[in-house]
Design a protein around this motif. Structure first.
Motif, PDB file in Angstrom:
ATOM      1  N   PRO A  54      32.146  53.778  47.448  1.00 13.84           N
ATOM      2  CA  PRO A  54      32.664  53.036  48.609  1.00 13.84           C
ATOM      3  C   PRO A  54      34.079  53.443  49.001  1.00 13.84           C
ATOM      4  CG  PRO A  54      31.706  51.550  46.942  1.00 13.84           C
ATOM      5  CD  PRO A  54      31.827  52.908  46.311  1.00 13.84           C
ATOM      6  N   LYS A  55      34.747  54.193  48.149  1.00 14.69           N
ATOM      7  CA  LYS A  55      36.121  54.588  48.482  1.00 14.69           C
ATOM      8  C   LYS A  55      36.186  55.876  49.291  1.00 14.69           C
ATOM      9  CE  LYS A  55      37.795  52.685  44.079  1.00 14.69           C
ATOM     10  NZ  LYS A  55      38.395  53.097  42.786  1.00 14.69           N
ATOM     11  N   LEU A  56      35.062  56.527  49.482  1.00 16.62           N
ATOM     12  CA  LEU A  56      35.054  57.763  50.279  1.00 16.62           C
ATOM     13  C   LEU A  56      34.683  57.434  51.717  1.00 16.62           C
ATOM     14  CD1 LEU A  56      33.232  60.297  47.904  1.00 16.62           C
ATOM     15  CD2 LEU A  56      35.559  59.391  47.799  1.00 16.62           C
ATOM     16  N   ASP A  57      35.217  58.186  52.639  1.00 21.96           N
ATOM     17  CA  ASP A  57      34.728  57.988  54.000  1.00 21.96           C
ATOM     18  C   ASP A  57      33.512  58.879  54.228  1.00 21.96           C
ATOM     19  OD1 ASP A  57      35.549  60.528  54.777  1.00 21.96           O
ATOM     20  OD2 ASP A  57      37.256  59.847  55.954  1.00 21.96           O
ATOM     21  N   GLU A  60      33.912  62.686  53.625  1.00 21.48           N
ATOM     22  CA  GLU A  60      34.104  63.037  52.222  1.00 21.48           C
ATOM     23  C   GLU A  60      32.797  62.914  51.441  1.00 21.48           C
ATOM     24  OE1 GLU A  60      38.643  61.657  51.160  1.00 21.48           O
ATOM     25  OE2 GLU A  60      37.125  60.102  51.495  1.00 21.48           O
ATOM     26  N   GLN A 255      33.063  47.527  30.365  1.00 22.65           N
ATOM     27  CA  GLN A 255      33.882  46.419  30.803  1.00 22.65           C
ATOM     28  C   GLN A 255      34.030  46.508  32.317  1.00 22.65           C
ATOM     29  OE1 GLN A 255      37.324  45.267  28.201  1.00 22.65           O
ATOM     30  NE2 GLN A 255      37.068  47.314  27.373  1.00 22.65           N
ATOM     31  N   GLN A 256      33.487  45.510  33.002  1.00 21.65           N
ATOM     32  CA  GLN A 256      33.538  45.497  34.469  1.00 21.65           C
ATOM     33  C   GLN A 256      34.953  45.760  34.965  1.00 21.65           C
ATOM     34  OE1 GLN A 256      31.341  44.934  36.969  1.00 21.65           O
ATOM     35  NE2 GLN A 256      29.542  43.948  36.062  1.00 21.65           N
ATOM     36  N   ARG A 279      40.815  56.623  42.701  1.00 23.27           N
ATOM     37  CA  ARG A 279      41.356  56.340  44.018  1.00 23.27           C
ATOM     38  C   ARG A 279      41.593  54.841  44.119  1.00 23.27           C
ATOM     39  NH1 ARG A 279      38.786  58.794  49.556  1.00 23.27           N
ATOM     40  NH2 ARG A 279      39.945  60.651  48.900  1.00 23.27           N
ATOM     41  N   LYS A 280      42.574  54.429  44.896  1.00 22.27           N
ATOM     42  CA  LYS A 280      42.895  53.014  45.053  1.00 22.27           C
ATOM     43  C   LYS A 280      41.754  52.243  45.708  1.00 22.27           C
ATOM     44  CE  LYS A 280      47.920  52.989  45.438  1.00 22.27           C
ATOM     45  NZ  LYS A 280      49.040  52.582  46.303  1.00 22.27           N
ATOM     46  N   PRO A 281      41.489  50.998  45.400  1.00 19.07           N
ATOM     47  CA  PRO A 281      42.130  50.266  44.308  1.00 19.07           C
ATOM     48  C   PRO A 281      41.412  50.591  43.005  1.00 19.07           C
ATOM     49  CG  PRO A 281      40.651  48.817  45.539  1.00 19.07           C
ATOM     50  CD  PRO A 281      40.547  50.188  46.152  1.00 19.07           C
ATOM     51  N   SER A 286      46.270  50.453  29.862  1.00 24.32           N
ATOM     52  CA  SER A 286      47.585  50.288  29.254  1.00 24.32           C
ATOM     53  C   SER A 286      47.690  51.248  28.072  1.00 24.32           C
ATOM     54  CB  SER A 286      47.749  48.856  28.773  1.00 24.32           C
ATOM     55  OG  SER A 286      46.852  48.604  27.712  1.00 24.32           O
TER      56      SER A 286
ATOM     57  N   TRP B 171      36.206  38.776  30.729  1.00 27.35           N
ATOM     58  CA  TRP B 171      35.641  40.066  30.362  1.00 27.35           C
ATOM     59  C   TRP B 171      35.791  41.028  31.508  1.00 27.35           C
ATOM     60  CZ3 TRP B 171      29.809  40.768  28.739  1.00 27.35           C
ATOM     61  CH2 TRP B 171      29.602  42.092  28.373  1.00 27.35           C
ATOM     62  N   PRO B 172      36.596  42.026  31.475  1.00 30.07           N
ATOM     63  CA  PRO B 172      37.430  42.419  30.347  1.00 30.07           C
ATOM     64  C   PRO B 172      38.577  41.430  30.164  1.00 30.07           C
ATOM     65  CG  PRO B 172      37.824  43.857  32.219  1.00 30.07           C
ATOM     66  CD  PRO B 172      36.739  42.930  32.623  1.00 30.07           C
ATOM     67  N   GLU B 175      43.647  42.658  27.988  1.00 33.54           N
ATOM     68  CA  GLU B 175      44.987  42.661  28.590  1.00 33.54           C
ATOM     69  C   GLU B 175      45.481  41.239  28.849  1.00 33.54           C
ATOM     70  OE1 GLU B 175      46.856  45.316  28.748  1.00 33.54           O
ATOM     71  OE2 GLU B 175      45.232  46.642  28.102  1.00 33.54           O
TER      72      GLU B 175
ATOM     73  N   PRO D  84      33.934  48.734  53.089  1.00 36.93           N
ATOM     74  CA  PRO D  84      33.928  48.569  51.633  1.00 36.93           C
ATOM     75  C   PRO D  84      35.056  49.333  50.942  1.00 36.93           C
ATOM     76  CG  PRO D  84      31.746  49.162  52.478  1.00 36.93           C
ATOM     77  CD  PRO D  84      32.718  49.362  53.587  1.00 36.93           C
ATOM     78  N   GLY D  85      35.590  50.342  51.594  1.00 38.59           N
ATOM     79  CA  GLY D  85      36.646  51.131  50.963  1.00 38.59           C
ATOM     80  C   GLY D  85      37.736  51.485  51.965  1.00 38.59           C
ATOM     81  N   ALA D  87      39.231  54.405  52.538  1.00 39.00           N
ATOM     82  CA  ALA D  87      39.178  55.688  53.238  1.00 39.00           C
ATOM     83  C   ALA D  87      38.460  55.533  54.576  1.00 39.00           C
ATOM     84  CB  ALA D  87      38.481  56.740  52.372  1.00 39.00           C
ATOM     85  N   ALA D  88      37.314  54.858  54.547  1.00 37.40           N
ATOM     86  CA  ALA D  88      36.582  54.634  55.796  1.00 37.40           C
ATOM     87  C   ALA D  88      37.398  53.752  56.731  1.00 37.40           C
ATOM     88  CB  ALA D  88      35.223  54.010  55.503  1.00 37.40           C
TER      89      ALA D  88
END
Lengths: 309, 309, 309, 309
Positions: A54-57, A60, A255-256, A279-281, A286, B171-172, B175, D84-85, D87-88
């Motif tokens: 979902p982070k790609l357009d 991409e 872990q989700q 890629r964000k978010p 840590s 979960w998680p 942290e 959803p992301g 970039a789009a």
């Protein structure tokens, strides 16, 4: 080469490598593809949820499809085409198939509730992508909130011949595999391929229940491939020994939200990608968490040398 | 004897034993209480979600509280009093404290969304049960859908002195433990006890992050007690070895909905309860699933003799 | 006198009057009961969601049931018995029926997803309360998140003869009424009573679609009774004129969370209760909001004199 | 021309016209744009949820933006870019601004829960589209499940200067408008434009509480424009008279899922679009429902001649 109901083995959910600044890291795309192929993958799944799709357009996404397909050759590639609407789904599906993909994967939108809504959604989706395109039905209630009973899955598979595979990641889900295989035995449902997701957390028993393999992104796809092979060969103890050795790390990766950071960190350590950036978010590990993963790898290395490499 | 912010060790989430016809099995209530005490429990938690609390009516709930308290004597007992409304919560809380309970546990209702709603809910709850009653805050987003940030938990603990413990099952969640302990170190939050739930799936690292122990119902509370003891003693390798040996079974028990059937089946096998029955609506193990649990116990027995008893 | 599938007219969802300090205001309980009866109610529904039922403990709930039943005599009373578990549901249902109630209302818990889960829930609920107890099925997806298709409702009504009424508050919901009545006409579903909730926001057309009346708590139950009477008499224009005159206020009252404050404020102004207090946690009207309600009443009084009293 | 915090009046949520076969009906796009402009709209909002934006693919979305912008000239156009992301979102936002749009509208994804998550989301969104692009924050908890308190909105508006407008569709929401305007008066929040959605169901009082106008798609944008004008002129009785006349129809249009079918049916009757078709998956009006809308229009025409045209 198209996806069929007899597909089996391991189709890793491919990570999508990024540079620290968020650009797609194309070199690592190639390297990671090679890594999956060398790990014994029988197929590949790209643009899944854990592939940060979902982070790609739109541009991409298609570029990634083409890049991977240029490298996989004889290995079938499934492309995740889940989208808020059918036009975008269709565009990516048709373009991907034209580029050489073997099938597409479709997850239901979280708004679906009733049995009829779910079946209707897949009917509409198949109509959108075209009934000549093999479809993987993604069943992932934990994340999506859409609950498909075995009977609903049977309706989908009986009504829609182009749906040839279930990406099974219900949890708990062992009985669902048994129920679907029982449908097949009693002749009320045709054969479909069942590959299991959910990080592989129950893969030891899923294979015993009748699953054909794994479709998940655990950073040791080579272990997944070994496990599926051992299970098919009936070497139960060896399969469980291998699985149990990996379970502490595998569980840590499951872990989700955070799991992808773990996965990319290990993939990076294994040399499969250059950066563990998302890629964000995105989530980040840590220092303490990285230390925990290192410790798990160190412990694992005593039983599986690949973890020490 | 009341619950304080220094509570530690293992407070098992007690199962509630039933006869196959749905009546409470009072003999097994006694036997199971003894079992938990003999397992090294430092406390006990009754009427939790996995104690099938919502399936009891008001009279049964109080009767169960009294029955357990008659047996535990010096061991503190926490009573789950979560309820759709504050009047029922108050009634059970006051009656339980009067009967000798050491504190109550309160989960947020799934309808809460904003930070302020969550804080206000605990303020109202404390007012309802009385600010002389020690409260355990249950943080269980996976099941309840209510997400509490570390900052929100700090607001609750700073505003409400009677809230002395966190039942941590995010979960998680590793942290989050680190963040809360950092608040304490930097002096922006007073000390609270943190006991971990979620079936113990991350207890190996939760203890290392600063948790004081476990509040979960895994059918080997004796292992949980050993693990917490080893962790406190700094015996890291031994702690992980023990944990890893149990992880395949522990993971199998950690299945939403089905897990309680696994847990009761093992508790029955261990002689702690007479029947593995759940009151309706309950889950049940298939013959295949029972076989899988037996197999996991058999494998576990090679590394922990208690599993072979 | 028990509830049957031919019930019709208006069953107000009774408010529960409280003193400003949170105690039940028993005098106002009597006064409000008389008010509903004088308004042309053919029945009464107590302990509904808008009756703040979840805020009462078990003892208070039964006391309220008895208090109202002591006054209603020939008028049937439905008691909301929705509960997180079946034991509490059964206790309140049996005690209420023994005290003279005519039936019980049961809403599904928000966790239900699939068609089968919903049907199984009502089967278990009927078993719990006893199949001699008339049941009202509450269908309220907007608040509860449980979506029941017409086919699922048909399964419930066909499988469970003691389910005699639908409290219809789906939104949009007009087509659902038509679908259920069509099932009846084609002979695939027996007749059930359909009374509509949702604040009455679509009652003008719901009666035309085949609903038998209203089960909602709008502060002018006398208007609801008139509307149902006019609709049954085929006086369409008069019915819509009356409805449209009330719609601005009715719409204002139909605000999730805040609506009950509006309703109690108007009931207090009409002299039906002494205080507009809600038990905690409750909503409250700002001075501006009270002014808006006053203004709406003033405007309404020009077309319906009851609003000016 | 860019969107600023002083925007006011009516920005209709534009419907997207389709041919019955699902193709975009470009002629009707033009005709509908003209219709909105002639109705007194001070701006236009395209690609909103009710504009069926998620059903368009990336290419169609941009083509629609360009088509509308070619016609609106001096009238500012807001483009919905929720995705959803990021970039789009960025791609559509930058392309739209380049084509001449005045700002973009962004709704939060349903997965957000905590206050911090919501603020972080808008920070990331602003970074993605660029902080030179005016942003409308869409606050629509009924549909999206994301609840923003006034304090959270203040954080967003204070932290992110490019967020200049709130599309307010919380329900109940009147107090939220008052709270935000109070923040402005007390100097803790800068001025933002507040335009109201939610079908206009509370627009009569929203304007009195301090809203600057409407951003909703009711099929009589000319009425919305008149109402906002009357409210600003302080003609309270006239404003309410007009609103109340439309309320029966407006309420009928405000049905989740079905409402768009009502809206397009009326727009078609008013000559603003050629077909009332929705792209799949869409809702459809039954013959009975069409009759109900006709009846409402007929009744409305007695008080507002535009309904009879």
């Amino acid at each position: 080469m198209t996806l069929g109901p007899d597909a089996s083995g391991v189709y890793p959910i491919a990570a999508t490598p990024f540079h620290p600044d968020g650009r797609i890291d194309w070199d690592s795309v190639d390297r990671l593809t090679d890594f999956y192929l060398a790990s014994g993958a029988t197929g590949l799944t790209i643009l899944g949820i854990m592939g940060e799709a979902p982070k790609l357009d739109a541009g991409e996404s298609l570029a990634l499809v083409r890049r991977v397909l240029a490298r996989t050759r004889a290995t079938p590639v499934v492309v995740g085409v889940s989208a808020p609407g059918f036009a975008a789904m269709r565009t990516l599906a048709r373009d991907s198939m034209e580029a050489g993909a073997s099938g597409v994967m479709i997850a239901p939108p979280p708004s679906l509730r009733t049995d009829d809504q779910i079946v209707a959604y897949y009917r509409n989706a198949v109509e959108a992508v075209g009934d000549d395109v093999p479809v993987v039905v993604q069943d992932y209630p934990l994340l999506l909130g859409v609950v498909m009973t075995p009977a609903v899955l049977r309706r989908i598979f009986q009504d829609l011949p182009s749906c040839v595979m279930l990406k099974h990641e219900d949890w708990p889900g062992l009985e669902k595999i048994s129920a679907l295989r029982a449908f097949e035995r009693e002749g009320t449902m045709r054969r479909v391929s069942i590959l299991c997701g959910n990080g592989g957390l129950f893969l030891d028993f899923e294979t015993e229940r009748g699953a054909d393999g794994a479709m998940t992104g655990y950073a040791f796809p080579d272990m997944l491939a070994d496990l599926v092979r051992l299970a098919k060969a009936g070497e139960r103890e060896a399969a469980h020994d291998l699985f149990d050795a990996h379970l502490p790390l595998l569980r840590y990766e499951q872990q989700q939200g955070l799991g992808l950071a773990v996965r990319k960190y290990v993939l990076q350590k294994r040399g499969a990608i250059a950066f563990d950036a998302q890629r964000k978010p995105g989530s980040a590990l840590s220092a303490t968490a990285r230390g925990e993963v290192d410790y798990l790898l160190e412990r694992l290395a005593r039983r599986d040398a690949r973890a020490g490499a």
